[in-house]
Design an enzyme around this catalytic site. Structure first.
Site, PDB file in Angstrom:
ATOM      1  N   SER A 175       6.412 -13.928  -0.204  1.00 39.08           N
ATOM      2  CA  SER A 175       5.301 -13.863  -1.160  1.00 39.08           C
ATOM      3  C   SER A 175       5.442 -12.829  -2.260  1.00 39.08           C
ATOM      4  CB  SER A 175       3.978 -13.633  -0.424  1.00 39.08           C
ATOM      5  OG  SER A 175       3.518 -14.839   0.118  1.00 39.08           O
TER       6      SER A 175
ATOM      7  N   LYS B 123      -2.684  -6.384  -5.889  1.00 40.13           N
ATOM      8  CA  LYS B 123      -2.975  -7.712  -5.352  1.00 40.13           C
ATOM      9  C   LYS B 123      -4.332  -7.641  -4.655  1.00 40.13           C
ATOM     10  CE  LYS B 123      -0.889 -11.269  -2.340  1.00 40.13           C
ATOM     11  NZ  LYS B 123       0.264 -11.623  -1.483  1.00 40.13           N
TER      12      LYS B 123
ATOM     13  N   SER C 137       2.687 -15.957  -2.444  1.00 43.11           N
ATOM     14  CA  SER C 137       1.272 -15.817  -2.723  1.00 43.11           C
ATOM     15  C   SER C 137       0.950 -14.720  -3.751  1.00 43.11           C
ATOM     16  CB  SER C 137       0.527 -15.502  -1.426  1.00 43.11           C
ATOM     17  OG  SER C 137       0.922 -14.230  -0.935  1.00 43.11           O
TER      18      SER C 137
END
Lengths: 473, 484
Positions: free
Chosen positions: B175, B76, B151
């Protein structure tokens, strides 16, 4: 008719090798931004890790002022924007500081007074903004340097007391070896909260905060000038505004920096990157055992053990090196402590002051002074000659006995030799002798002086006195 | 190769069926072919990937390889990578190249894993749909009209589209789990402090937790083995002895006590999602588990509590983005205040600004007690709910999100409804307990996620339960039609 109320906030930079939350060096004077790592720069993703040495030092201070060292204290974020504050917040302690409610004794005009210390908390220093050619540069070397902020109660009633308190803290942190006390480099600095009120009035007047007073002299002058200003304001019917004022040493005046009303809302909250700081009793016990003898204890001991006056003991214990110098001198000279004290407080201190030197930089070592004092005690030299020996030592000559030998400063103690000198003086001064014998006893001193002069100061004054008395009475 | 499990890939690499370079090329080709459709990568690091793959092949040849050596993964874009852009999905950090690796990145590197690139995400991890990214929304591989969740939407979509077998994510309020659910993959949020936060760009420090994402519980367990561990650079890191998270995968579920909180099955839950859950629950019963209705009486307070604490911390964490030392700086600032205002005003997106404002307000003098302090008190009550629940049951089960993936744009202008998609995941962050989301079926071809919450440090148990379910079902093996 006015009473002055003063409280001090002292920032002592803790003498750790690395920063409070990072491994970067704290050494002073490096090229800008060479001693700031990713943590000090506040780069994304980095995290603070508390330096344990900082905790040890703060706890030492807490124990030394008889304060409560909190078993649990909390680091908080103080949020504000400033270019030399990399993270946009300063990590400090707010609601739960590491040290709470201590006290310290000060002496002013031979009187002791206790000053309360509200709290002492740990925090990180910010960087420095440097302005030049219309530009501003940021040096983050200082960012993250550990500070202990020591906040006093508003217990001081004069600039003199404030200075005495500041000096006492200065001496204490150096005794404890937690701060180098260097005021030029900013390792020890102070803000003063000053207000005045009518004598007998219970509530405090409105205070102003004087910023960054970086010498003892400036603290005294800044406070006094601020007191005068406040009195002027009040006596001309005005009122004091709560504000931060900067002391301008060149003009010897204070002027407003910014008013507290416009001040930031710092939005303090516990820093989620750091767990509460928990201090175990064993950790504290260990620090207690390692604590050096503190100034007040040393002072008491000096008075008892060496029979010194409060005045002498206070001066000699005002810093650790001086106290050690004194005790070394006593031990090595095997002389009376009072004699040692007199020489250190008198002759030595005045030369140090004159040359702007610290005791650690003294040109005469304790062992040299001790050797010299031994020669006074064993009557090899007189006290008067000793001053010349001392000067020779100061100027670089090393060995006391060779100095005495070389200059022929050995005291004359031979009774016959002294009698011969006396006879000579008597012979030269028949009128004075007659006057003395007729009751003008003051002239005795004249004869002593003449004999000493004739001996070039080398005759033993005690013997001169005794023998002279016999001869002319 | 992209349909294999990590264990299968590892075995193939060790037996030299193919090399890590070949494996890496395969995934890089897939990324090239498919990424434009879903926009799941911000940065693709083909060159460094091939170099790491080569190094991994050497390690394998020298017999110095571990189970993850040569295995590709995506990070990420919130994890700092030395010399490679780390944007955190924001214009603010579009030019930011970290001079250090996050601990997680370092650990994966040390294991010989091959980083394929950095995945797209909501700006500063603030969002539940991946629409707040400066780099454009990620699309859900199961239906590119819908969001992948957020997210960690880029990581979830990457795995669902089989562009990488594994990815890292972070979970502040769901997330990892919510996008895992919406994309039909497996994602674990570990106990707070199990995975180091060093080098992981902070959103809300007391809630942020990195974790593994993959197809199956077994894959995720292997990656967790590598990610977890005490880190002296993170003061909130747990000094917990290392565990092998694969060692209990095959334990029996007989006697397992599953708690079903009625709050997770209340109104707001899409009835079709509810039906999928019912089927899954029966599966667990058949495996020998018993069901117990439980209560989490304060769970209705978790969303409002979260939306005080997280913004409060974020308002402070994001203060460092001031245009002074790194990141975006506005053109020709006329003074310091202008520099601050315009740099931040021009580089932060609307959701980030909204949360900074909420947080600043909540911490302000006069409001602190009513908001921040109160929220912290409620946080304690929410944690206590779990303490009580875990006295009665071993694990808590429910839907990860009340609905399946929603349409892109559908909730973007309705923050409250967006926030409610995390209603079942947020409490675990407030309490710091671990949670996992696993695929449990479909509604209208959109995946449904099942969430299991465990007690502190019970990751092994959660992975065991998930693995046993995946032995009985094949939801986690499904591939979206356009990405086969």
């Amino acid at each position: 008719m006015w009473e002055v109320v003063i409280g001090l906030e002292i920032h002592a930079q803790l003498a750790t090798k690395s920063k409070i939350f990072s491994g970067a060096s704290t050494a002073y004077g490096a090229e800008p931004n060479t001693q700031a790592c990713a943590v000090d720069l506040g780069l994304p993703g980095v995290l603070p890790v508390l330096n344990e040495e900082v905790v040890r030092m703060a706890a030492k201070f807490g124990l030394a002022i008889n304060a409560k060292v909190a078993p649990r204290s909390v680091f908080a974020r103080k949020n504000y924007f400033y270019p030399d504050l990399p993270k946009g917040y300063q990590i400090s302690q707010y609601e739960l500081p590491i040290v709470e409610s201590g006290q310290l004794k000060i002496e002013v005009d031979n009187q002791e007074k206790t000053i309360g210390i509200t709290r002492a908390h740990l925090e990180e220093d910010a960087g420095k903004s440097l302005h030049f050619h219309g530009l501003t540069g940021i040096d983050l070397n200082r960012a993250g340097t550990p500070l202990l902020e020591i906040v006093s109660e508003p217990d001081m009633r004069s600039a003199k007391e404030a200075v005495a308190y500041m000096k006492k803290i200065h001496s204490l942190v150096r005794y404890l070896d937690i701060c180098d006390g260097n005021m030029q480099e900013g390792s020890f600095r102070c803000d003063a909260n000053v207000s005045i009120r009518r004598k007998g009035q219970a509530e405090f007047g409105t205070r102003t905060e004087l910023k960054n007073l970086n010498s003892f002299r400036f603290v005294e002058r800044a406070i006094n000038i601020e007191i005068e200003r406040q009195i002027d304001v009040l006596e001309s019917g005005g009122s004091v505004i709560q504000e931060t004022r900067l002391y301008d040493a060149d003009k010897n005046e204070t002027r407003a920096m910014r008013s507290k009303e416009e001040a930031n809302d710092y939005r303090y909250f516990p820093d989620p990157d750091l767990l509460p700081l928990v201090i175990e009793p064993e950790f504290l016990e260990q620090i207690k055992q390692d604590l050096p003898e503190l100034p007040d204890d040393k002072k008491q001991r000096f008075m008892q053990e060496y029979g010194l006056s409060l005045y002498d003991a206070s001066i000699l214990t005002s810093n650790r090196e001086l106290a050690d110098y004194f005790e070394d001198t006593v031990k090595l000279s095997r002389s009376e402590a009072k004699l040692c004290a007199n020489w250190i407080i008198g002759e030595l201190s005045s030369l140090l002051n004159k040359n702007n030197l610290d005791i650690s930089e003294s040109k005469v070592t304790a062992s040299q002074l001790a050797n010299m004092l031994r020669r006074i005690t064993d009557n090899t030299i007189s006290g008067k000659i000793a001053k010349q020996v001392f000067e020779a030592l100061w100027n670089g000559e090393r060995d006391v006995d060779s100095i005495i030998e070389k200059h022929g400063w050995k005291q004359v103690t031979d009774t016959g030799a002294i009698e011969k000198l006396i006879d000579e003086v008597i012979a030269k001064n028949p009128k004075q002798l007659e006057a003395y014998r007729n009751g003008k006893e003051k002239l005795f001193g004249f004869f002593v002086g003449q004999v000493m002069k004739l001996s070039k100061g080398k005759a033993n004054p005690k013997q001169v006195n005794e023998l002279l008395k016999k001869k002319i009475s | 190769m992209h349909n294999k499990t990590i264990a299968e890939l590892s075995k193939a690499l060790h037996q030299r069926e193919y090399s890590s370079v070949e494996l890496t090329r395969h995934f890089l080709e897939r990324i090239e072919r498919h990424n434009a459709k879903i926009n799941s990568f911000i940065t693709i690091t083909a060159e460094t990937a091939l170099a790491s793959a080569q190094a991994a092949d050497q390690r394998i040849a020298q017999g110095k390889a571990g189970p993850l050596t040569g295995i590709p993964l995506a990070h990420k874009d919130i994890f700092c990578t030395k010399g490679i852009k780390t944007s955190c999905g924001s214009k603010m950090l579009d030019n930011f190249i970290a001079p250090y690796n996050a601990t997680v990145v370092e650990k994966c590197q040390a294991a010989g894993m091959v980083m394929l690139g950095k995945t797209n995400m909501d700006e500063f991890a603030m969002g539940s749909s991946n629409e707040t990214s400066y780099y454009g929304p990620v699309k859900n591989p199961w239906d590119t009209q819908t969001v992948p969740g957020g997210s960690s939407g880029g990581s979830a979509a990457t795995i669902a589209a089989r562009l990488s077998p594994l990815a890292t994510g972070t979970d502040t309020g769901g997330s990892i789990r919510q996008p895992a659910a919406l994309c039909g993959i497996t994602g674990l949020k570990p106990t707070y402090g199990l995975v180091s936060r060093y080098g992981m760009i902070a959103f809300a420090s007391s809630l942020d937790q990195g974790g593994p994402m993959g197809h199956s519980a077994e894959d995720v367990a292997l990656l967790l083995n590598q990610m977890a561990g005490f880190d002296q650079r993170d003061s909130t890191s747990l000094n917990h002895p290392a565990e092998d998270y694969t060692s209990h995968l095959n334990d029996s579920l007989a006697g397992l006590k599953i708690g079903l909180p009625k709050e997770f099955f209340a109104e707001g839950l899409d009835p079709e999602v509810g039906k999928v859950l019912d089927t899954a629950i029966k599966e667990f019963e058949q495996a020998g588990a018993t069901l117990h209705e439980i209560q989490l009486p304060h769970s209705h307070l978790s969303v409002p509590t979260y939306y005080i604490i997280a913004p409060a911390e974020c308002s402070s964490n994001l203060s460092r983005y001031d245009g002074v030392r790194f990141g975006y700086r506005c053109e020709n600032p006329k003074d310091l205040i202008d520099l601050y205002k315009r740099s931040r005003g021009e580089a932060f997106g609307a959701e980030v600004k909204r949360r900074i404002m909420i947080g600043t307000y909540a911490l302000s003098a006069g409001y602190y007690d009513a908001y921040y302090l109160k929220a912290q008190q409620i946080r304690r009550l929410i944690s206590n709910d779990f303490v009580e629940a875990f006295k009665k049951v071993d694990v808590i089960l429910g839907p990860t999100s009340p609905t399946t993936a929603f349409k892109i744009g559908e909730k973007l202008n309705d923050p409250i409804s967006m926030y409610l998609s995390d209603i079942n995941t947020i409490a675990a962050n407030l309490a710091g307990i671990p949670g996992i989301s696993i695929p449990a079926g479909f509604v209208n071809q959109r995946p449904v996620g099942l969430q299991l919450l465990g007690n502190y440090l019970n990751e092994s148990r959660l992975l065991n339960i998930a693995h046993q379910y995946q032995q009985r079902t094949d939801w986690h093996k499904q591939t979206p039609a356009n990405f086969v």
